[in-house]
Motif scaffolding. Sequence first.
Motif, PDB file in Angstrom:
ATOM      1  N   ARG A 167       7.840   1.633   4.010  1.00  0.00           N
ATOM      2  CA  ARG A 167       7.912   0.282   3.441  1.00  0.00           C
ATOM      3  C   ARG A 167       6.807  -0.611   3.998  1.00  0.00           C
ATOM      4  N   GLN A 168       6.469  -0.387   5.271  1.00  0.00           N
ATOM      5  CA  GLN A 168       5.355  -1.140   5.852  1.00  0.00           C
ATOM      6  C   GLN A 168       4.046  -0.825   5.127  1.00  0.00           C
ATOM      7  N   LEU A 169       3.840   0.425   4.740  1.00  0.00           N
ATOM      8  CA  LEU A 169       2.642   0.787   3.976  1.00  0.00           C
ATOM      9  C   LEU A 169       2.624   0.114   2.612  1.00  0.00           C
ATOM     10  N   ARG A 170       3.803  -0.018   2.005  1.00  0.00           N
ATOM     11  CA  ARG A 170       3.866  -0.726   0.722  1.00  0.00           C
ATOM     12  C   ARG A 170       3.441  -2.184   0.883  1.00  0.00           C
ATOM     13  N   ILE A 171       3.834  -2.806   1.976  1.00  0.00           N
ATOM     14  CA  ILE A 171       3.458  -4.205   2.211  1.00  0.00           C
ATOM     15  C   ILE A 171       1.937  -4.341   2.313  1.00  0.00           C
ATOM     16  N   GLN A 172       1.302  -3.426   3.053  1.00  0.00           N
ATOM     17  CA  GLN A 172      -0.151  -3.493   3.182  1.00  0.00           C
ATOM     18  C   GLN A 172      -0.844  -3.251   1.838  1.00  0.00           C
ATOM     19  N   GLN A 173      -0.323  -2.320   1.058  1.00  0.00           N
ATOM     20  CA  GLN A 173      -0.908  -2.072  -0.257  1.00  0.00           C
ATOM     21  C   GLN A 173      -0.725  -3.275  -1.183  1.00  0.00           C
ATOM     22  N   LEU A 176      -3.264  -5.844  -0.275  1.00  0.00           N
ATOM     23  CA  LEU A 176      -4.598  -5.470  -0.750  1.00  0.00           C
ATOM     24  C   LEU A 176      -4.738  -5.712  -2.243  1.00  0.00           C
ATOM     25  N   GLN A 177      -3.629  -5.656  -2.968  1.00  0.00           N
ATOM     26  CA  GLN A 177      -3.664  -5.914  -4.403  1.00  0.00           C
ATOM     27  C   GLN A 177      -3.641  -7.401  -4.726  1.00  0.00           C
ATOM     28  N   GLY A 178      -3.574  -8.242  -3.720  1.00  0.00           N
ATOM     29  CA  GLY A 178      -3.653  -9.680  -3.935  1.00  0.00           C
ATOM     30  C   GLY A 178      -2.321 -10.392  -4.059  1.00  0.00           C
ATOM     31  N   ARG A 179      -1.221  -9.735  -3.742  1.00  0.00           N
ATOM     32  CA  ARG A 179       0.075 -10.392  -3.823  1.00  0.00           C
ATOM     33  C   ARG A 179       0.325 -11.223  -2.572  1.00  0.00           C
ATOM     34  N   LYS A 180       1.298 -12.117  -2.701  1.00  0.00           N
ATOM     35  CA  LYS A 180       1.660 -12.951  -1.569  1.00  0.00           C
ATOM     36  C   LYS A 180       2.470 -12.138  -0.552  1.00  0.00           C
ATOM     37  N   ALA A 184       5.450  -9.311  -1.089  1.00  0.00           N
ATOM     38  CA  ALA A 184       5.329  -7.955  -0.522  1.00  0.00           C
ATOM     39  C   ALA A 184       6.555  -7.591   0.309  1.00  0.00           C
ATOM     40  N   TYR A 185       7.037  -8.520   1.112  1.00  0.00           N
ATOM     41  CA  TYR A 185       8.244  -8.241   1.915  1.00  0.00           C
ATOM     42  C   TYR A 185       9.495  -8.182   1.050  1.00  0.00           C
ATOM     43  N   GLN A 186       9.503  -8.934  -0.032  1.00  0.00           N
ATOM     44  CA  GLN A 186      10.653  -8.879  -0.930  1.00  0.00           C
ATOM     45  C   GLN A 186      10.749  -7.528  -1.631  1.00  0.00           C
ATOM     46  N   GLU A 187       9.626  -6.940  -1.990  1.00  0.00           N
ATOM     47  CA  GLU A 187       9.635  -5.618  -2.608  1.00  0.00           C
ATOM     48  C   GLU A 187       9.948  -4.506  -1.598  1.00  0.00           C
ATOM     49  N   ALA A 192      15.954  -9.968   5.547  1.00  0.00           N
ATOM     50  CA  ALA A 192      17.096 -10.509   4.821  1.00  0.00           C
ATOM     51  C   ALA A 192      16.641 -11.651   3.909  1.00  0.00           C
ATOM     52  N   PRO A 193      17.457 -12.033   2.902  1.00  0.00           N
ATOM     53  CA  PRO A 193      17.036 -13.112   1.975  1.00  0.00           C
ATOM     54  C   PRO A 193      16.730 -14.429   2.667  1.00  0.00           C
TER      55      PRO A 193
END
Length: 332
Positions: A167-173, A176-180, A184-187, A192-193
Amino acid sequence: MLAVSENSDQLPTILRVLQQLHVLQEQERQERWQLLRYPLTIAGFALAIFLATTILLVPLFHRLYLAQGDELFWLSASLLQLSDSLRLQPLPWLASLLTVALITISVHHKISISQILNWLPCLGRLQQTVQIQLYSQALALMTKVELPLLEALELASPLLPKSLLTRQLRIQQSLLQGRKLYQAYQEAIILAPEQLRLLDLGESSEQIAYAFQRIANYQLQQVQRDRQRLQDFLQPFFMVLVALMVRALLLALYMPLFRIRMTILERPCLLFWSTFPNVFRYSCFNLTNTVSDLGGLRSRQWPPRRWVILETESPPMFGKEIPTCSTASVEI
């Protein structure tokens, strides 16, 4: 982290961050051992009582248990077999203990204690929260010294549990794609919310370090509450386990004695003659003989009289002779 600090000319700042992280990890380790100290102490105390009872106390009742044969209480029979095995064949037990110790040492070198705790149902969730708290604290410290966000995420990733590294790798990706950062942490579903809302506010106000610090403080409070609840549960739980173990030992030791007592109560003459010592069994007969000798009564021709004298048959019980009610007649 040192390599990044050398490239960014922030070596003193990064060293202070490393020192703070090391202090936090040491505090977490001490609190973890403080949580486990009570269960380990109670478990060691219970094991010592069980071994002392099995090796030292059970052999005192060995003959008594064997005399009951098939009527022996099943828990007493199991305890007797275990006692004989520990006393007469200690080498297999020592070999098993040495094997378990070697396996434990080898596993400890390959797997850390935190990873072992993650496998446990109750402690796994608590340990995962602790690691996320350290991760958030590290991000707060690194973003505070104005390290690039991607480098801070890369350096803080070893503090996460292994199950969350993907999941940490997803955040970095996503970054890199320009998301906030909030998206990134929500995905990734790591925070927690309510923590995500703090991160969104910190990102919109350009205070990401403050947001991560608030998240770390929130998780620290949650860890303290979970530890207190777990400690409140473990203390009575282990006390109940020790009480059950002591009850089982008492039943195994004294149930055969209770059965023998019931057998004696069902035979009153056996209870009566087992109460008095041998010296008083024939006191009446000896007193009559003494009086007759002193008074010269034996010179007279008295008709022969018959005295009923109890003879003893001594079955083994408690290492003493207990008479039964067989009789014999003697002429005087």
